[in-house]
Design an enzyme around this catalytic site. Structure first.
Site, short mmCIF file in Angstrom:
data_model
loop_
_atom_site.label_atom_id
_atom_site.label_comp_id
_atom_site.label_asym_id
_atom_site.label_seq_id
_atom_site.Cartn_x
_atom_site.Cartn_y
_atom_site.Cartn_z
N VAL A 45 14.80 3.47 -8.81
CA VAL A 45 14.85 2.34 -9.81
C VAL A 45 13.82 2.39 -10.93
O VAL A 45 14.00 2.23 -11.99
CB VAL A 45 14.42 1.08 -9.02
CG1 VAL A 45 14.20 0.03 -9.66
CG2 VAL A 45 15.51 0.68 -8.03
N ALA A 118 23.66 8.60 2.19
CA ALA A 118 23.26 8.90 3.70
C ALA A 118 23.43 7.75 4.48
O ALA A 118 23.02 6.33 4.00
CB ALA A 118 21.72 9.39 3.73
N ILE A 186 7.80 -11.39 -12.34
CA ILE A 186 7.14 -10.43 -13.54
C ILE A 186 8.36 -9.78 -14.17
O ILE A 186 8.11 -9.82 -15.58
CB ILE A 186 6.54 -9.24 -12.42
CG1 ILE A 186 5.18 -9.70 -11.97
CG2 ILE A 186 6.11 -8.14 -13.40
CD1 ILE A 186 4.22 -8.69 -11.28
N ARG A 274 13.84 -9.15 -5.33
CA ARG A 274 14.54 -8.03 -4.85
C ARG A 274 14.82 -8.14 -3.17
O ARG A 274 14.00 -8.71 -2.43
CB ARG A 274 13.89 -6.87 -5.33
CG ARG A 274 13.80 -6.88 -6.80
CD ARG A 274 13.00 -5.45 -7.19
NE ARG A 274 13.81 -4.39 -7.04
CZ ARG A 274 14.85 -3.94 -7.82
NH1 ARG A 274 15.31 -4.52 -8.87
NH2 ARG A 274 15.51 -2.71 -7.37
N ASP A 314 9.59 0.45 -1.45
CA ASP A 314 10.11 -1.02 -1.50
C ASP A 314 10.69 -1.38 -0.22
O ASP A 314 10.72 -2.59 -0.04
CB ASP A 314 11.07 -1.10 -2.81
CG ASP A 314 10.48 -1.46 -3.98
OD1 ASP A 314 9.37 -1.18 -4.09
OD2 ASP A 314 11.26 -1.87 -4.83
N ALA A 322 5.70 0.70 -7.79
CA ALA A 322 5.79 2.27 -7.75
C ALA A 322 4.60 2.99 -7.07
O ALA A 322 4.77 3.85 -6.22
CB ALA A 322 6.23 2.75 -8.89
N HIS A 446 -19.54 0.93 -26.84
CA HIS A 446 -19.26 -0.34 -27.67
C HIS A 446 -18.64 0.16 -28.94
O HIS A 446 -19.05 1.05 -29.32
CB HIS A 446 -20.63 -0.92 -28.07
CG HIS A 446 -20.52 -2.10 -28.93
ND1 HIS A 446 -20.08 -3.22 -28.59
CD2 HIS A 446 -20.86 -1.92 -30.08
CE1 HIS A 446 -20.22 -4.06 -29.80
NE2 HIS A 446 -20.52 -3.39 -30.75
P1 FAD Z 1 13.55 3.17 -5.42
O1 FAD Z 1 12.92 3.36 -6.70
O2 FAD Z 1 14.40 1.97 -5.29
O3 FAD Z 1 14.49 4.29 -5.09
C1 FAD Z 1 15.42 4.32 -3.86
C2 FAD Z 1 16.24 5.39 -4.05
O4 FAD Z 1 17.09 5.58 -2.97
C3 FAD Z 1 17.21 5.04 -5.20
O5 FAD Z 1 17.33 6.13 -5.93
C4 FAD Z 1 18.80 4.85 -4.29
O6 FAD Z 1 19.95 5.23 -5.07
C5 FAD Z 1 18.37 5.88 -3.24
N1 FAD Z 1 19.04 5.57 -1.87
C6 FAD Z 1 19.16 4.29 -1.43
N2 FAD Z 1 19.90 4.25 -0.17
C7 FAD Z 1 20.41 5.28 -0.36
C8 FAD Z 1 21.28 6.13 0.81
N3 FAD Z 1 21.86 5.41 1.75
N4 FAD Z 1 21.48 7.18 0.61
C9 FAD Z 1 21.12 8.14 -0.43
N5 FAD Z 1 20.18 7.39 -1.28
C10 FAD Z 1 20.10 6.32 -1.25
N6 FAD Z 1 6.84 -1.03 -10.41
C11 FAD Z 1 5.55 -0.60 -10.84
O7 FAD Z 1 4.53 -0.22 -10.33
N7 FAD Z 1 5.28 -1.01 -12.18
C12 FAD Z 1 6.37 -1.21 -13.15
O8 FAD Z 1 5.92 -1.53 -14.29
C13 FAD Z 1 7.44 -1.84 -12.67
N8 FAD Z 1 8.32 -2.28 -13.44
C14 FAD Z 1 9.55 -2.66 -13.08
C15 FAD Z 1 10.66 -3.06 -13.82
C16 FAD Z 1 11.77 -3.31 -13.41
C17 FAD Z 1 12.85 -4.04 -14.33
C18 FAD Z 1 12.18 -3.21 -11.98
C19 FAD Z 1 13.54 -3.42 -11.45
C20 FAD Z 1 11.13 -2.68 -11.08
C21 FAD Z 1 9.81 -2.34 -11.33
N9 FAD Z 1 8.97 -1.93 -10.77
C22 FAD Z 1 7.92 -1.39 -11.15
C23 FAD Z 1 9.22 -1.73 -9.19
C24 FAD Z 1 9.46 -0.36 -9.07
O9 FAD Z 1 10.59 0.08 -9.66
C25 FAD Z 1 9.65 0.02 -7.51
O10 FAD Z 1 8.33 -0.59 -6.75
C26 FAD Z 1 10.01 1.28 -7.11
O11 FAD Z 1 10.89 1.93 -7.85
C27 FAD Z 1 10.17 1.53 -5.70
O12 FAD Z 1 10.17 2.89 -5.43
P2 FAD Z 1 10.88 3.53 -4.18
O13 FAD Z 1 10.95 4.87 -4.22
O14 FAD Z 1 10.66 2.74 -2.92
O15 FAD Z 1 12.37 2.82 -4.32
#
Ligand code: FAD
Length: 475
Positions: A45, A118, A186, A274, A314, A322, A446
């Site tokens: 994401v 998966a 946010i 979310r 997440d 992130a 400064h």
């Molecule tokens: P994700 O980034 O959600 O990645 C999970 C991955 O797992 C995905 O690619 C998905 O396709 C894959 N997946 C899921 N299930 C399966 C499966 N069964 N098999 C194979 N693959 C699978 N956070 C910040 O820190 N700063 C920001 O400025 C910020 N801005 C944001 C703006 C928006 C609009 C949004 C929606 C979110 C924002 N976030 C921000 C939040 C941030 O994007 C998430 O916290 C972060 O992406 C989470 O990372 P993650 O690796 O846990 O999961």
């Protein structure tokens, strides 16, 4: 259909910031690692439909607003011409570049990337499916980094292309004349900033009675006073009725139990939080503990209740950021490799990239009061800060929260232009256990915005000379 079989020490599901960081750290620590991702574009994401594209659009919005603000200073630009196709192409270029670089780093590290969805077969194997290909991967340890997706509302149909979620909004389908955003979190506020600058009239509605209820009121007031000229925020409000037709959506809103006049919107963005991506993982027979909000429970070593299954990012719940996921990814990898490491940060920074930005780390005053924690705060207002004044940043403040006994910094909030960039020093101060003298006696350049952190420490100490010193007789 044939089914390939593989064996590895570690499988990571999900290539978002949490997942790819964990996979790369595992590999760097000598573990044989496979990364599984259902989409072709790596990065999750954050990279594809979150942090990166939203910050690109917010950057455009910031430059437009700053150039407009120069009008009062005697510099006038003509109205910007917005070419959304070109903006979209540039955004896609950034995303592709970063995603390819994750793939190339995976190759260089010998992390095998497998494309497909998966799901668990049992606690030591998963099935990965893509189109008509199937693969069974057996493993010693697995890290779930499957992330989250947007929560839906049952009374709006996502079959209508004018009903958006954050992913749609970031794809810039159009610049609606009137945009309704449901949810003042946010993401809702960041999108309100982008679309109001690009030319939409934006209304944000939320059923809560307080805006950004987890933040201090002085911080939120300063923010609200600045943004209310750009878009409307209606609290205590819920949708009474949405009627859709060719012209758009006629929305009746109930605010404080009063029905307001119906208003026509060209698009509606739903941004109401979310939820975890657990539903399609087939975890029912694995026996993982899930909390009441639908997220996986983990201990400080990111281990679930099943000893070879770890979860990060997440999918472990708030804060869904992130940088939290990346940090957790490193710890999980290190624990699997045999290190006795823990995820126990003192503070996780958060940033709202609006105009002005709000950034906070550690404890807020509100949290201190709620949890009966003794604290003292010190604020330096940016209307007395040379760099802010000379840059025409009309509003801003830097606030530090101290433990009154040890004088250590335990929290901080900043409102203003580039507030997020100032947060680094406060976060480091909290993690390093800095006290007020450490900050007050460190010479800050400064004129800078980060100098306001030093000046807040001087306010707390009673040694401030840039504004009136209310503690002068005590020191
Ligand atoms: P994700 O980034 O959600 O990645 C999970 C991955 O797992 C995905 O690619 C998905 O396709 C894959 N997946 C899921 N299930 C399966 C499966 N069964 N098999 C194979 N693959 C699978 N956070 C910040 O820190 N700063 C920001 O400025 C910020 N801005 C944001 C703006 C928006 C609009 C949004 C929606 C979110 C924002 N976030 C921000 C939040 C941030 O994007 C998430 O916290 C972060 O992406 C989470 O990372 P993650 O690796 O846990 O999961």
């Amino acid at each position: 259909m044939s089914c390939e079989q593989m064996y590895t020490q570690v499988v990571v599901i999900g290539s978002g910031p949490a997942g790819y960081s964990a996979a790369f750290r595992c590999s760097d620590l000598g573990l044989n690692t496979i990364l599984v991702e259902k989409y072709n574009s790596l990065g999750g994401v954050c990279l594809n439909v979150g942090c990166i594209p939203s910050k690109f659009l917010l950057h455009i919005s910031k430059v437009i607003k700053e150039s407009q603000n120069l009008f009062n200073l005697g510099v006038t630009f003509s109205q910007p011409i917005i070419d959304i196709n070109k903006i979209r192409q540039w955004k896609d270029k950034i995303v592709n570049r970063l995603s390819s670089s994750i793939r190339s780093m995976a190759n260089k590290r010998d992390v095998k990337v497998i494309s497909g969805h998966a799901k668990f077969l049992n606690k030591n194997s998963i099935l990965v499916e893509k189109e008509n290909k199937r693969m069974i991967i057996s493993f010693e340890n697995i890290i779930l980094a499957v992330g989250s997706n947007t929560r839906k509302l049952n009374y709006v149909s996502f079959d209508d292309s004018r009903i958006w979620n954050s992913t749609t909004a970031l794809s810039l389908p159009s610049i609606p004349k009137n945009l309704l955003i449901i949810g003042s979190g946010i993401i809702g506020l960041e999108m309100a900033t982008v679309y109001s600058t690009l030319g939409s009239k934006v209304d944000v509605i939320d059923n809560s009675h307080e805006l950004l209820s987890y933040l201090d009121r002085d911080v939120v007031k300063m923010f609200y006073d600045a943004v209310k000229k750009d878009f409307n925020i209606f609290l205590n409000s819920k949708i009474e009725k949405i009627i859709s037709d060719k012209k758009g959506f006629l929305v009746s809103r109930n605010q404080n139990d009063n029905i307001q006049n119906a208003k026509l919107y060209d698009a509606v963005l739903v941004s109401v939080g979310r939820e975890s991506n657990l539903s399609s993982l087939n975890i029912d027979n694995i026996g993982l503990n899930i909390n009441s909000n639908g997220f996986l429970e983990v201990n400080e070593q990111l281990r679930t209740n099943v000893s070879n299954i770890y979860a990060i990012g997440d999918v472990t719940g708030q804060p869904m950021l992130a940088h939290k996921g990346i940090y957790q990814g490193h710890i999980a990898a290190e624990v699997i490799s045999g290190k006795n490491h823990f995820f126990s940060p003192y503070a996780i920074p958060s940033i709202l990239y609006t105009d002005p930005e709000i950034a906070w780390v550690g404890i807020t005053e509100k949290e201190a009061i709620r949890n009966n924690i003794k604290y003292e705060s010190a604020v330096f207002p940016w209307n007395c800060l040379g760099k802010a004044i000379s840059s025409n940043f009309s509003c801003g403040m830097t606030k530090l929260i101290f433990d009154p006994k040890s004088k250590k910094v335990i929290g901080g909030s900043v409102v203003g232009n580039s507030a997020g960039e100032l947060l680094g020093e406060i976060g480091l101060a909290i993690e390093m256990g800095c006290d007020v003298e450490d900050i007050a006696l460190t010479i800050h350049a400064h004129p800078t915005l980060y100098e306001s952190i030093n000046l807040s420490a001087h306010v707390f100490q009673g040694t401030i000379t840039d504004i009136l010193n209310l503690k002068k007789n005590n020191i």
